[in-house]
Design a protein around this motif. Structure first.
Motif, PDB file in Angstrom:
ATOM      1  N   THR A  86      42.805  40.079  31.762  1.00 27.67           N
ATOM      2  CA  THR A  86      42.837  38.765  31.128  1.00 27.67           C
ATOM      3  C   THR A  86      43.962  38.633  30.118  1.00 27.67           C
ATOM      4  OG1 THR A  86      41.239  39.551  29.482  1.00 27.67           O
ATOM      5  CG2 THR A  86      40.355  38.442  31.427  1.00 27.67           C
ATOM      6  N   LYS A 140      36.673  34.742  30.940  1.00 31.12           N
ATOM      7  CA  LYS A 140      37.197  35.703  29.976  1.00 31.12           C
ATOM      8  C   LYS A 140      38.690  35.459  29.814  1.00 31.12           C
ATOM      9  CE  LYS A 140      34.053  39.620  30.785  1.00 31.12           C
ATOM     10  NZ  LYS A 140      34.014  41.042  31.191  1.00 31.12           N
ATOM     11  N   ALA A 142      42.233  36.601  26.963  1.00 30.23           N
ATOM     12  CA  ALA A 142      42.724  37.364  25.817  1.00 30.23           C
ATOM     13  C   ALA A 142      43.589  36.457  24.949  1.00 30.23           C
ATOM     14  CB  ALA A 142      43.525  38.578  26.277  1.00 30.23           C
ATOM     15  N   GLU A 147      40.032  40.282  23.583  1.00 24.60           N
ATOM     16  CA  GLU A 147      39.468  39.567  24.725  1.00 24.60           C
ATOM     17  C   GLU A 147      38.327  38.688  24.229  1.00 24.60           C
ATOM     18  OE1 GLU A 147      38.630  40.690  29.272  1.00 24.60           O
ATOM     19  OE2 GLU A 147      37.283  41.708  27.862  1.00 24.60           O
TER      20      GLU A 147
END
Length: 354
Positions: A86, A140, A142, A147
């Motif tokens: 992510t 999800k 970041a 994250e």
């Protein structure tokens, strides 16, 4: 709107290039710290505590401080090589009903803008799929070195994302509710319902920050050399000991603020007519309410009073009837006596003349 993050939405095998922009903005008035003697600005300098000198921004990096106080430097290159998918992707992991999300988890809000013409078709596809399913997407991503969890939903014709706290970041409400046993009466709940109905609904567009407006007036007045506006007198009030009185007063004040007629006895009757929770109108807890008793007593009293009145009137009528019957007999007796006396007088006069 300026983007704060560039990446893509991962929707299965579909990739949607997007830009992340803030969906909210703060209108709060910020202040500067000053030296009160000469209005000089107070600034903070970044100083290295080992060399005791001020350092430039280019000389400042990140580090993790261990429990024993040791410092472990972490570079941007270290963070860029973290093995998470992510890093530049908003990865959708599930679709759930919107009411499954606890509002306590919701944080910052963002708009997801399609990045370029190739992103338009898959962007609209995801948007329409969310609309038709009446669900939200859990993802999800970041951002800013960590994250995060997010929720994607449709707002107008755009896709918005709310940052979510991880479930273990939400505290349980232990020790928050009163730890004493409190009994709330049905009458109090009825008044609370009446207050809620009186306040009614509100258009959120009509709400505004009155504190900020007053602060702007204060700044404008001082900037022009005028006297600042006077503070309005606080509402008079004391410690409320009677919850019922407070609720009734709140209902009355709410009605007056909405331009309705002041509530009198009719309002109390209206509150009484509200259905009680867990009971029928005639019975409460299997027993008859005491409200019906006065009505029964009143009816019984009226009945006994009417009977007493009838009993009083009958003897009077009987007396009148007996008196009416006796009166002709007495009159007849008197007329007979007078006739006998007149006959005796005539006989006596005849004997004398003979």
């Amino acid at each position: 709107m300026r983007s704060i993050w560039n990446g893509a939405i991962s929707f299965g095998l579909v990739s949607i290039p997007i830009k992340l922009v803030n969906a909210t903005e703060s209108h709060a008035i910020s202040f500067r710290q000053i030296h009160t003697e000469d209005n000089g600005r107070i600034r903070y300098r970044k100083v290295c505590e080992l060399e005791e000198r001020e350092v430039r921004q280019a000389e400042i990096g990140k580090a993790y401080e261990d429990a024993d106080g040791s410092v472990i430097p972490i570079t941007d290159d270290d963070l860029s090589h973290l093995p998470i998918p992510t890093a530049r992707t908003i990865e959708i992991v599930a679709f759930v009903p919107g009411d499954r999300i606890d509002p306590l988890q919701m944080g910052s809000a963002y708009y997801l803008a399609a990045s370029g013409a190739p992103a338009a078709k898959p962007y609209v596809l995801l948007r329409e799929a969310l609309k038709r399913s009446n669900k939200v997407a859990i993802a999800k991503f970041a951002l800013r070195g960590r994250e995060r969890l997010g929720m994607l939903r449709v707002v107008g014709e755009a896709i918005a994302m709310h940052g979510l706290l991880w479930p273990d970041e939400v505290r349980a409400p232990e020790g928050v509710a009163p730890d004493t046993d409190v009994t709330v009466r049905d009458k109090e709940l009825d008044l609370a319902d009446a207050l809620m109905d009186t306040l009614g609904e509100v258009d959120l567009e009509d709400l505004h920050d009155e504190y900020r407006e007053a602060l702007e007036e204060l700044i404008a007045a001082k900037a022009s050399g005028e006297a600042p506006p006077e503070t309005p007198e606080p509402a008079t009030g004391g410690k409320v000991l009677d919850l019922m009185a407070a609720l009734e007063g709140s209902v009355r004040a709410a009605r007056e603020s909405r331009g309705e007629e002041p509530a009198g006895d009719g309002a109390e009757a209206e509150v009484r007519s509200l259905p009680r929770r867990g009971s029928t109108p005639k019975e409460t807890g299997g027993k008859k309410t005491t409200k019906a008793a006065p009505a029964k007593k009143t009816a019984a009293a009226r009945k006994s009073t009417s009977k007493a009145t009838e009993g009083t009137k009958k003897p009077t009528a009987a007396k009148k009837t007996s008196a009416a019957k006796k009166t002709p007999a007495k009159s007849a007796g008197k007329s007979e006596n007078s006739a006998v006396k007149s006959t005796a007088k005539k006989s006596a006069s005849r004997k004398r003349s003979a």
